[in-house]
Scaffold this motif. Structure first.
Motif, PDB file in Angstrom:
ATOM      1  N   ASP A  42       0.857  -1.179   0.000  1.00 42.09           N
ATOM      2  CA  ASP A  42       0.000   0.000   0.000  1.00 42.09           C
ATOM      3  C   ASP A  42       0.897   1.233   0.000  1.00 42.09           C
ATOM      4  N   TYR A  43       0.899   1.954  -1.106  1.00 42.87           N
ATOM      5  CA  TYR A  43       1.699   3.169  -1.221  1.00 42.87           C
ATOM      6  C   TYR A  43       1.122   4.296  -0.374  1.00 42.87           C
ATOM      7  N   GLY A  44      -0.148   4.170  -0.004  1.00 37.49           N
ATOM      8  CA  GLY A  44      -0.813   5.258   0.698  1.00 37.49           C
ATOM      9  C   GLY A  44      -1.054   6.397  -0.275  1.00 37.49           C
ATOM     10  N   THR A  45      -0.880   7.629   0.185  1.00 43.58           N
ATOM     11  CA  THR A  45      -1.024   8.802  -0.677  1.00 43.58           C
ATOM     12  C   THR A  45       0.364   9.275  -1.071  1.00 43.58           C
ATOM     13  N   ILE A  46       0.611   9.338  -2.381  1.00 50.68           N
ATOM     14  CA  ILE A  46       1.918   9.776  -2.869  1.00 50.68           C
ATOM     15  C   ILE A  46       1.724  10.892  -3.892  1.00 50.68           C
ATOM     16  N   GLU A  47       2.745  11.738  -4.025  1.00 50.47           N
ATOM     17  CA  GLU A  47       2.653  12.858  -4.949  1.00 50.47           C
ATOM     18  C   GLU A  47       2.957  12.435  -6.378  1.00 50.47           C
ATOM     19  N   LYS A 102       2.611   9.205 -12.746  1.00 51.27           N
ATOM     20  CA  LYS A 102       2.210  10.406 -13.502  1.00 51.27           C
ATOM     21  C   LYS A 102       0.703  10.631 -13.481  1.00 51.27           C
ATOM     22  N   LYS A 103      -0.077   9.540 -13.435  1.00 52.09           N
ATOM     23  CA  LYS A 103      -1.539   9.653 -13.500  1.00 52.09           C
ATOM     24  C   LYS A 103      -2.123   9.878 -12.104  1.00 52.09           C
ATOM     25  N   LEU A 104      -2.979  10.882 -11.976  1.00 53.94           N
ATOM     26  CA  LEU A 104      -3.616  11.197 -10.693  1.00 53.94           C
ATOM     27  C   LEU A 104      -4.750  10.216 -10.393  1.00 53.94           C
ATOM     28  N   GLY A 105      -4.987  10.002  -9.099  1.00 51.30           N
ATOM     29  CA  GLY A 105      -6.119   9.194  -8.672  1.00 51.30           C
ATOM     30  C   GLY A 105      -5.702   7.903  -7.982  1.00 51.30           C
ATOM     31  N   VAL A 131      -1.670  12.030  -5.813  1.00 50.45           N
ATOM     32  CA  VAL A 131      -2.226  13.376  -5.722  1.00 50.45           C
ATOM     33  C   VAL A 131      -1.273  14.351  -6.404  1.00 50.45           C
ATOM     34  N   ALA A 132      -1.805  15.529  -6.776  1.00 50.31           N
ATOM     35  CA  ALA A 132      -0.992  16.549  -7.420  1.00 50.31           C
ATOM     36  C   ALA A 132       0.139  17.006  -6.496  1.00 50.31           C
ATOM     37  N   ALA A 133       1.298  17.237  -7.097  1.00 56.29           N
ATOM     38  CA  ALA A 133       2.451  17.725  -6.324  1.00 56.29           C
ATOM     39  C   ALA A 133       2.165  19.148  -5.855  1.00 56.29           C
ATOM     40  N   LYS A 134       2.662  19.470  -4.684  1.00 56.99           N
ATOM     41  CA  LYS A 134       2.403  20.812  -4.104  1.00 56.99           C
ATOM     42  C   LYS A 134       3.432  21.798  -4.522  1.00 56.99           C
TER      43      LYS A 134
END
Length: 134
Positions: A42-47, A102-105, A131-134
């Motif tokens: 599980d990568y979790g949330t990554i940018e 590269k693909k979001l979601g 998620v999109a990079a900040k």
């Protein structure tokens, strides 16, 4: 009485011989057994654009060398890297996965490991959210 004792010992002897032959046959069966530490990463949330590398570690718990013949992924966005060399009994190996971030979601991808192990096909999963990079 003597005849009963003879019959008893004959049956006992035949049972011992049969049991030892069954054990010998079981020990002759050589097979690799692939045992993964985890079957889901599980990568979790990554940018977006961050590293998508993850590693599945496994052990050959069998009594024959383990040979991975192929690794198939559910899409081209997931690239596997693994050793083509046999993994000896009791030794560890690694399967590296590079997911293209590269693909979001959210994503869930499968990786099918094909080997000479008792369980010929083993299905692993990676999942997470990009998620999109900040």
């Amino acid at each position: 009485m003597k005849r009963t004792v003879n019959i008893f010992f004959t049956i006992l002897f035949m049972g011992i011989v049969s049991f030892s032959q069954a054990q010998d046959l079981a020990m002759l069966e050589k097979a690799a057994i692939i045992d993964f530490e985890t079957e889901v990463v599980d990568y979790g949330t990554i940018e977006q654009g961050s590293s998508g590398m993850s590693t599945f570690t496994f052990t050959n718990k069998g009594n024959a060398p383990l040979i991975i013949s192929d690794v198939k992924t559910s899409c081209g966005c997931t690239v596997p890297t693994y050793s083509k060399e046999p993994i000896l009994p009791g030794k560890d190996g690694q399967l590296e996965i590079n997911y293209n971030t590269k693909k979001l979601g959210s994503f869930t991808k499968t990786i099918t490991v094909i080997s000479n192990a008792k369980e010929v096909k083993k299905v692993l999963k990676i999942k997470g959210t990009v998620v999109a990079a900040k």
